[in-house]
Design an enzyme around this catalytic site. Structure first.
Site, PDB file in Angstrom:
ATOM      1  N   LYS A 125      34.451 -74.570   8.699  1.00 36.69           N
ATOM      2  CA  LYS A 125      34.028 -73.471   9.579  1.00 36.69           C
ATOM      3  C   LYS A 125      35.175 -73.145  10.509  1.00 36.69           C
ATOM      4  O   LYS A 125      36.029 -73.992  10.788  1.00 36.69           O
ATOM      5  CB  LYS A 125      32.805 -73.876  10.411  1.00 36.69           C
TER       6      LYS A 125
HETATM    7  P1  NAD Z   1      25.200 -61.435  13.471  1.00 37.99           P
HETATM    8  O1  NAD Z   1      26.270 -61.485  14.467  1.00 37.99           O
HETATM    9  O2  NAD Z   1      25.285 -60.410  12.388  1.00 37.99           O
HETATM   10  O3  NAD Z   1      23.774 -61.256  14.196  1.00 37.99           O
HETATM   11  C1  NAD Z   1      23.285 -62.088  15.207  1.00 37.99           C
HETATM   12  C2  NAD Z   1      22.020 -61.422  15.755  1.00 37.99           C
HETATM   13  O4  NAD Z   1      21.386 -62.303  16.662  1.00 37.99           O
HETATM   14  C3  NAD Z   1      22.267 -60.104  16.500  1.00 37.99           C
HETATM   15  O5  NAD Z   1      21.253 -59.175  16.155  1.00 37.99           O
HETATM   16  C4  NAD Z   1      22.094 -60.508  17.974  1.00 37.99           C
HETATM   17  O6  NAD Z   1      21.663 -59.403  18.765  1.00 37.99           O
HETATM   18  C5  NAD Z   1      21.023 -61.543  17.830  1.00 37.99           C
HETATM   19  N1  NAD Z   1      20.899 -62.477  18.937  1.00 37.99           N
HETATM   20  C6  NAD Z   1      21.873 -63.148  19.606  1.00 37.99           C
HETATM   21  N2  NAD Z   1      21.321 -63.904  20.572  1.00 37.99           N
HETATM   22  C7  NAD Z   1      19.981 -63.713  20.509  1.00 37.99           C
HETATM   23  C8  NAD Z   1      18.877 -64.212  21.226  1.00 37.99           C
HETATM   24  N3  NAD Z   1      19.047 -65.069  22.222  1.00 37.99           N
HETATM   25  N4  NAD Z   1      17.622 -63.801  20.876  1.00 37.99           N
HETATM   26  C9  NAD Z   1      17.438 -62.924  19.861  1.00 37.99           C
HETATM   27  N5  NAD Z   1      18.465 -62.423  19.142  1.00 37.99           N
HETATM   28  C10 NAD Z   1      19.710 -62.803  19.464  1.00 37.99           C
HETATM   29  O7  NAD Z   1      25.107 -62.911  12.843  1.00 37.99           O
HETATM   30  P2  NAD Z   1      24.533 -63.320  11.417  1.00 37.99           P
HETATM   31  O8  NAD Z   1      25.638 -63.306  10.436  1.00 37.99           O
HETATM   32  O9  NAD Z   1      23.283 -62.579  11.159  1.00 37.99           O
HETATM   33  O10 NAD Z   1      24.199 -64.871  11.686  1.00 37.99           O
HETATM   34  C11 NAD Z   1      23.009 -65.297  12.329  1.00 37.99           C
HETATM   35  C12 NAD Z   1      22.845 -66.789  12.080  1.00 37.99           C
HETATM   36  O11 NAD Z   1      22.788 -67.035  10.669  1.00 37.99           O
HETATM   37  C13 NAD Z   1      23.970 -67.687  12.598  1.00 37.99           C
HETATM   38  O12 NAD Z   1      23.414 -68.938  12.980  1.00 37.99           O
HETATM   39  C14 NAD Z   1      24.846 -67.873  11.370  1.00 37.99           C
HETATM   40  O13 NAD Z   1      25.635 -69.040  11.450  1.00 37.99           O
HETATM   41  C15 NAD Z   1      23.792 -67.980  10.306  1.00 37.99           C
HETATM   42  N6  NAD Z   1      24.244 -67.694   8.948  1.00 37.99           N
HETATM   43  C16 NAD Z   1      24.852 -66.509   8.639  1.00 37.99           C
HETATM   44  C17 NAD Z   1      25.203 -66.263   7.307  1.00 37.99           C
HETATM   45  C18 NAD Z   1      25.772 -64.942   6.883  1.00 37.99           C
HETATM   46  O14 NAD Z   1      25.924 -64.724   5.659  1.00 37.99           O
HETATM   47  N7  NAD Z   1      26.088 -64.026   7.775  1.00 37.99           N
HETATM   48  C19 NAD Z   1      24.999 -67.242   6.317  1.00 37.99           C
HETATM   49  C20 NAD Z   1      24.368 -68.434   6.679  1.00 37.99           C
HETATM   50  C21 NAD Z   1      24.005 -68.641   7.993  1.00 37.99           C
END
Ligand code: NAD
Length: 439
Positions: A125
């Site tokens: 990561k």
């Molecule tokens: P992103 O940046 O696209 O979106 C994050 C979202 O969370 C945004 O809508 C933001 O407004 C919201 N957010 C932040 N703080 C918040 C809170 N306190 N309450 C409610 N909403 C809140 O990120 P993402 O890529 O969607 O990733 C989200 C999670 O999924 C992370 O933990 C990431 O590690 C995990 N993840 C992502 C992927 C991927 O393919 N993008 C794969 C596996 C895991």
């Protein structure tokens, strides 16, 4: 909070030795999750140390010229946890919360995720401590390119392959690909995944994590005798993961009764208007300010979405959102962890005691890395698969993983998290043994 501080109701359902301080950092949490499974596997301490310890923790401090002409120093990280089963693999996040322990935790989770999904990658990561929302596109590009240059010696299509994560996307991956290719003096498409389709990305990658979460939810519901069409769900976080999960769950007939982002939580027991939500997703914006709400109510505190009445709760935003402080409010029967590490270990014990089924992050959100693997395969073979082929491969690969975890959990009467870790650790331990490290 300590065991002695818990309410009598909480003390009745969990033994003191199962409680740990809520103040554990994410890396300590993943180590604890590992140790619980290693205990069941009877793994000796020295083998645990070998598997738990990241192979390489890189910190880079580098200058970036800001739009006002001033040079600012940024700190970035790349942690390579384990590569016995294949090249290191894992996203890059931009956030003020990024620090070495968070990146070490996320790198470790990637090792267990690729292993439980059975894709031939290890775990890594990266991240940069920054506030991307306050930076211009030009500043973000210059920061990304300099960071890529700083870690260029340790990444590569056969060594370590970054991808998008929180606050990074296909555009950021395109900058990384371009900078790495300049450094190598040849185009190296397989160095990152999650790229735009027109630049070697895979059809289906953008929705893959949400698609995988949806499949995990549906298969777990069915294994528990529930019909998805009669279920309701709330989704916390409306970024890449949450927005696709909400859309695809709705396609399965699940009624979405609450969603939230960093600005607000919107609930509607009759079901959020999905057409309106779809339109909202197509233009970047915040729920509170930009969503043209016709029905439903904004909650006074967005955190209270966790306690909204629904069958399925999908935390898809950040770490540590289901804690001892709010676990009592959870009314869902199923928690499907879209985010990495959304449940603290103490809350996890409480959810289990309440009979709530938790589909763990390392399984639930593995759809993204599975399709990243297929993107990498397409890049190395100079192919472009149609989306139907990508989705079919994802469904088969993830289906095998889910059914394996469900079966072990049922057979050993253990949680899905325990089963997923046992399978993942077993695979990494076996590869380590075959390489000659274990007897
Ligand atoms: P992103 O940046 O696209 O979106 C994050 C979202 O969370 C945004 O809508 C933001 O407004 C919201 N957010 C932040 N703080 C918040 C809170 N306190 N309450 C409610 N909403 C809140 O990120 P993402 O890529 O969607 O990733 C989200 C999670 O999924 C992370 O933990 C990431 O590690 C995990 N993840 C992502 C992927 C991927 O393919 N993008 C794969 C596996 C895991």
């Amino acid at each position: 909070m300590r065991y002695g501080d818990l309410s009598p109701a909480k003390r009745r359902v969990a033994r003191p030795e199962e409680f740990v301080m809520e103040s554990l950092n994410p890396f300590q949490i993943v180590q604890l999750q590992f140790d619980k499974a290693a205990d069941r596997l009877g793994m000796p301490e020295w083998q645990r140390q070998l598997l738990k310890t990241p192979n390489r923790n890189v910190q880079v401090d580098f200058p970036v010229r800001m739009d006002d002409g001033v040079i600012r120093m940024f700190t970035g990280y790349r942690v390579q946890h384990n590569n016995v089963r294949g090249p290191y693999k894992g996203g890059v996040r931009f956030s003020p919360a990024v620090d070495l322990d968070e990146v070490k935790a996320l790198a470790s989770w990637m090792t267990w995720k690729t292993a439980v999904a059975d894709v031939p990658f290890g775990g890594a990561k990266g991240g940069i401590s920054c506030d991307p929302k306050s930076m211009s596109l030009g500043e973000l590009e210059r920061m990304t390119r300099r960071f890529t240059y700083e870690i260029a010696d340790i990444i590569g299509p056969d060594t370590d392959i970054p991808a998008p994560d929180v606050n990074t996307n296909g555009e950021v991956m395109a900058w990384m690909l371009d900078t790495y290719s300049m450094y190598q003096r040849r185009d190296v498409f397989g160095v990152v995944t999650g790229k735009p389709v027109s630049l070697g990305g895979s059809y289906g990658r953008i929705a893959a994590t949400g698609r995988g979460i949806t499949q995990c939810a549906v298969e777990t519901l069915r294994a528990n005798g529930c019909d998805p069409k009669k279920m309701t769900a709330v989704v916390q976080g409306l970024g890449n993961v949450g927005s696709w999960t909400a859309r695809l769950l709705a396609k399965e007939g699940v009624r979405i009764v609450g969603v939230s982002d960093v600005s607000a939580a919107l609930v509607d027991a009759a079901g959020i208007d999905m057409a309106q939500l779809d339109a909202f997703f197509s233009t970047p914006g915040r729920l509170l300010k930009d969503f043209p709400k016709k029905r439903g109510t904004f909650l006074p505190r967005k955190e209270d979405l966790i306690g909204v009445q629904a069958d399925i709760l999908v935390p898809a935003a950040t770490e540590n959102v289901i804690t001892l402080a709010n676990v009592d409010t959870v009314r869902a029967r199923f928690v499907v962890e879209g985010a990495n590490g959304p449940t603290t270990p103490d809350a996890d014990v409480m959810l289990d005691a309440k009979g709530i089924v938790v589909v763990p992050d390392i399984l639930a959100n593995s759809g993204g890395v599975i399709v990243s693997y297929y993107e990498w395969v397409q890049n190395t073979q100079r192919e472009q698969w149609p989306e139907s082929k990508v989705n079919a491969h994802l469904s088969e690969k993830l289906g095998t993983a889910i059914q394996g975890v469900l079966a072990l959990a049922k057979q050993d009467k253990i949680t899905l998290r325990m089963a997923a870790y046992m399978i993942a650790i077993g695979r990494v331990a076996e590869a380590t043994r075959l390489r000659g490290y274990f007897p």
